[in-house]
Design a protein around this motif. Structure first.
Motif, PDB file in Angstrom:
ATOM      1  N   SER A 275       0.828  -1.161   0.037  1.00  0.00           N
ATOM      2  CA  SER A 275       0.084  -0.085  -0.001  1.00  0.00           C
ATOM      3  C   SER A 275       0.856   1.270  -0.054  1.00  0.00           C
ATOM      4  O   SER A 275       1.873   1.358   0.796  1.00  0.00           O
ATOM      5  CB  SER A 275      -0.863   0.000   1.116  1.00  0.00           C
ATOM      6  OG  SER A 275      -1.767  -1.173   1.324  1.00  0.00           O
ATOM      7  N   TYR A 276       0.267   2.156  -0.618  1.00  0.00           N
ATOM      8  CA  TYR A 276       1.070   3.375  -0.865  1.00  0.00           C
ATOM      9  C   TYR A 276       0.298   4.803  -0.638  1.00  0.00           C
ATOM     10  O   TYR A 276      -0.938   4.656  -1.046  1.00  0.00           O
ATOM     11  CB  TYR A 276       1.615   3.639  -2.271  1.00  0.00           C
ATOM     12  CG  TYR A 276       2.432   2.391  -2.825  1.00  0.00           C
ATOM     13  CD1 TYR A 276       3.816   2.173  -2.375  1.00  0.00           C
ATOM     14  CD2 TYR A 276       1.652   1.320  -3.518  1.00  0.00           C
ATOM     15  CE1 TYR A 276       4.474   1.016  -2.898  1.00  0.00           C
ATOM     16  CE2 TYR A 276       2.516   0.281  -4.007  1.00  0.00           C
ATOM     17  CZ  TYR A 276       3.593  -0.043  -3.547  1.00  0.00           C
ATOM     18  OH  TYR A 276       4.472  -1.135  -4.137  1.00  0.00           O
ATOM     19  N   ALA A 277       0.526   5.820  -0.058  1.00  0.00           N
ATOM     20  CA  ALA A 277      -0.259   6.917   0.189  1.00  0.00           C
ATOM     21  C   ALA A 277       0.448   7.977   0.078  1.00  0.00           C
ATOM     22  O   ALA A 277       1.654   8.230   0.199  1.00  0.00           O
ATOM     23  CB  ALA A 277      -0.823   6.602   1.906  1.00  0.00           C
TER      24      ALA A 277
ATOM     25  N   VAL B 125      -2.016  -2.570  -3.934  1.00  0.00           N
ATOM     26  CA  VAL B 125      -2.022  -3.616  -4.875  1.00  0.00           C
ATOM     27  C   VAL B 125      -1.998  -4.815  -4.062  1.00  0.00           C
ATOM     28  O   VAL B 125      -1.165  -4.896  -3.058  1.00  0.00           O
ATOM     29  CB  VAL B 125      -0.270  -3.385  -5.654  1.00  0.00           C
ATOM     30  CG1 VAL B 125      -0.297  -4.258  -6.663  1.00  0.00           C
ATOM     31  CG2 VAL B 125      -0.509  -2.084  -6.281  1.00  0.00           C
ATOM     32  N   ARG B 126      -2.696  -5.739  -4.321  1.00  0.00           N
ATOM     33  CA  ARG B 126      -2.861  -6.953  -3.782  1.00  0.00           C
ATOM     34  C   ARG B 126      -2.839  -8.014  -4.651  1.00  0.00           C
ATOM     35  O   ARG B 126      -3.802  -8.160  -5.831  1.00  0.00           O
ATOM     36  CB  ARG B 126      -4.371  -7.026  -2.817  1.00  0.00           C
ATOM     37  CG  ARG B 126      -4.547  -8.101  -2.033  1.00  0.00           C
ATOM     38  CD  ARG B 126      -5.654  -8.219  -1.461  1.00  0.00           C
ATOM     39  NE  ARG B 126      -5.666  -7.162  -0.394  1.00  0.00           N
ATOM     40  CZ  ARG B 126      -5.186  -7.370   0.918  1.00  0.00           C
ATOM     41  NH1 ARG B 126      -4.667  -8.511   1.488  1.00  0.00           N
ATOM     42  NH2 ARG B 126      -5.192  -6.275   1.641  1.00  0.00           N
TER      43      ARG B 126
ATOM     44  N   ARG C 192      -0.834 -14.619 -11.913  1.00  0.00           N
ATOM     45  CA  ARG C 192      -1.435 -14.107 -10.627  1.00  0.00           C
ATOM     46  C   ARG C 192      -2.643 -13.192 -11.190  1.00  0.00           C
ATOM     47  O   ARG C 192      -2.721 -12.528 -12.069  1.00  0.00           O
ATOM     48  CB  ARG C 192      -0.265 -13.017  -9.859  1.00  0.00           C
ATOM     49  CG  ARG C 192       0.963 -13.791  -9.280  1.00  0.00           C
ATOM     50  CD  ARG C 192       1.896 -12.721  -8.882  1.00  0.00           C
ATOM     51  NE  ARG C 192       2.479 -12.275 -10.282  1.00  0.00           N
ATOM     52  CZ  ARG C 192       3.266 -11.334 -10.482  1.00  0.00           C
ATOM     53  NH1 ARG C 192       3.223 -10.447  -9.554  1.00  0.00           N
ATOM     54  NH2 ARG C 192       3.624 -10.775 -11.821  1.00  0.00           N
ATOM     55  N   LEU C 193      -3.768 -13.080 -10.186  1.00  0.00           N
ATOM     56  CA  LEU C 193      -4.886 -12.110 -10.300  1.00  0.00           C
ATOM     57  C   LEU C 193      -4.582 -11.241  -9.319  1.00  0.00           C
ATOM     58  O   LEU C 193      -4.443 -11.403  -8.096  1.00  0.00           O
ATOM     59  CB  LEU C 193      -6.093 -12.869 -10.118  1.00  0.00           C
ATOM     60  CG  LEU C 193      -7.507 -12.112 -10.256  1.00  0.00           C
ATOM     61  CD1 LEU C 193      -7.623 -11.648 -11.632  1.00  0.00           C
ATOM     62  CD2 LEU C 193      -8.768 -12.944  -9.893  1.00  0.00           C
ATOM     63  N   ILE C 194      -4.513 -10.000  -9.915  1.00  0.00           N
ATOM     64  CA  ILE C 194      -3.937  -8.775  -9.020  1.00  0.00           C
ATOM     65  C   ILE C 194      -4.946  -7.621  -8.869  1.00  0.00           C
ATOM     66  O   ILE C 194      -5.425  -7.348  -9.808  1.00  0.00           O
ATOM     67  CB  ILE C 194      -2.661  -8.353  -9.587  1.00  0.00           C
ATOM     68  CG1 ILE C 194      -1.490  -9.309  -9.450  1.00  0.00           C
ATOM     69  CG2 ILE C 194      -2.312  -6.818  -8.636  1.00  0.00           C
ATOM     70  CD1 ILE C 194      -0.319  -8.727 -10.210  1.00  0.00           C
ATOM     71  N   SER C 195      -5.397  -7.263  -7.784  1.00  0.00           N
ATOM     72  CA  SER C 195      -6.253  -6.091  -7.655  1.00  0.00           C
ATOM     73  C   SER C 195      -5.361  -4.720  -7.464  1.00  0.00           C
ATOM     74  O   SER C 195      -4.767  -4.881  -6.653  1.00  0.00           O
ATOM     75  CB  SER C 195      -7.333  -6.422  -6.626  1.00  0.00           C
ATOM     76  OG  SER C 195      -6.977  -6.197  -5.052  1.00  0.00           O
ATOM     77  N   ILE C 196      -5.686  -3.654  -8.008  1.00  0.00           N
ATOM     78  CA  ILE C 196      -5.246  -2.623  -7.786  1.00  0.00           C
ATOM     79  C   ILE C 196      -6.147  -1.219  -7.591  1.00  0.00           C
ATOM     80  O   ILE C 196      -7.139  -1.148  -8.381  1.00  0.00           O
ATOM     81  CB  ILE C 196      -4.534  -2.047  -8.933  1.00  0.00           C
ATOM     82  CG1 ILE C 196      -3.649  -3.006  -9.609  1.00  0.00           C
ATOM     83  CG2 ILE C 196      -3.753  -0.789  -9.115  1.00  0.00           C
ATOM     84  CD1 ILE C 196      -3.167  -3.608 -10.910  1.00  0.00           C
ATOM     85  N   ALA C 197      -6.291  -0.948  -6.275  1.00  0.00           N
ATOM     86  CA  ALA C 197      -7.398  -0.078  -5.938  1.00  0.00           C
ATOM     87  C   ALA C 197      -6.718   1.436  -5.390  1.00  0.00           C
ATOM     88  O   ALA C 197      -5.979   1.430  -4.429  1.00  0.00           O
ATOM     89  CB  ALA C 197      -7.738  -0.542  -4.621  1.00  0.00           C
TER      90      ALA C 197
END
Length: 146
Positions: free
Chosen positions: A33-35, A52-53, A117-122
């Protein structure tokens, strides 16, 4: 002087660029995680952030890989009021992005199928203009084989 900072996570195998001021705030077994912490010490509800997960393993030659990508994108789209949806190729990998508004928060949610890989990016922000930040970060991504 560059206006971008490069990040790489061993946990996710994803390399990306975000504007100066973003920092890595979490890295776990399958998440990074980035902020934007320009003047803040902690991530708050109004802090622009990107997570990113790695959510699943999907064999490259599996015909279910594209179905898994579509299912994840549909789940992300159902999380609020859908503002837009884009299918694209990033680093030779299929990516579906949905833009959603939920309770005054703008979400830029992507699903990527990369190297098994299945990656979620939120991406999350209270400003719709930040969709441009999330689009640029997504386009800068490189999916490194783990």
């Amino acid at each position: 002087m560059s206006t971008l900072t490069h990040f790489y996570s061993y946990a996710t195998g994803v390399s990306l660029e975000l504007p100066v001021g973003f920092q890595c705030v979490e890295e776990g077994e399958s998440v990074a995680s980035y902020a934007a912490l320009d003047d803040a010490d902690a991530v708050g509800p109004d802090t622009p952030a990107l997570q990113v997960r790695v959510v699943a393993a999907v064999p490259d030659d599996d015909p279910e890989g594209s179905a898994a990508l579509a299912r994840l994108a549909d789940q992300l789209a159902a999380s609020g009021s859908l503002l837009g949806r884009v299918d694209r190729i990033v680093d030779e990998c299929p990516v579906t992005t949905v833009e959603v508004e939920r309770d005054g928060t703008y979400l830029h949610l992507s699903a990527a199928a990369a190297d098994g890989r299945l990656i979620s990016i939120a991406g999350r922000s209270t400003a719709r203009d930040d969709f441009a930040i999330w689009d640029a970060a997504l386009e800068s991504m490189r999916f490194i084989t783990l």
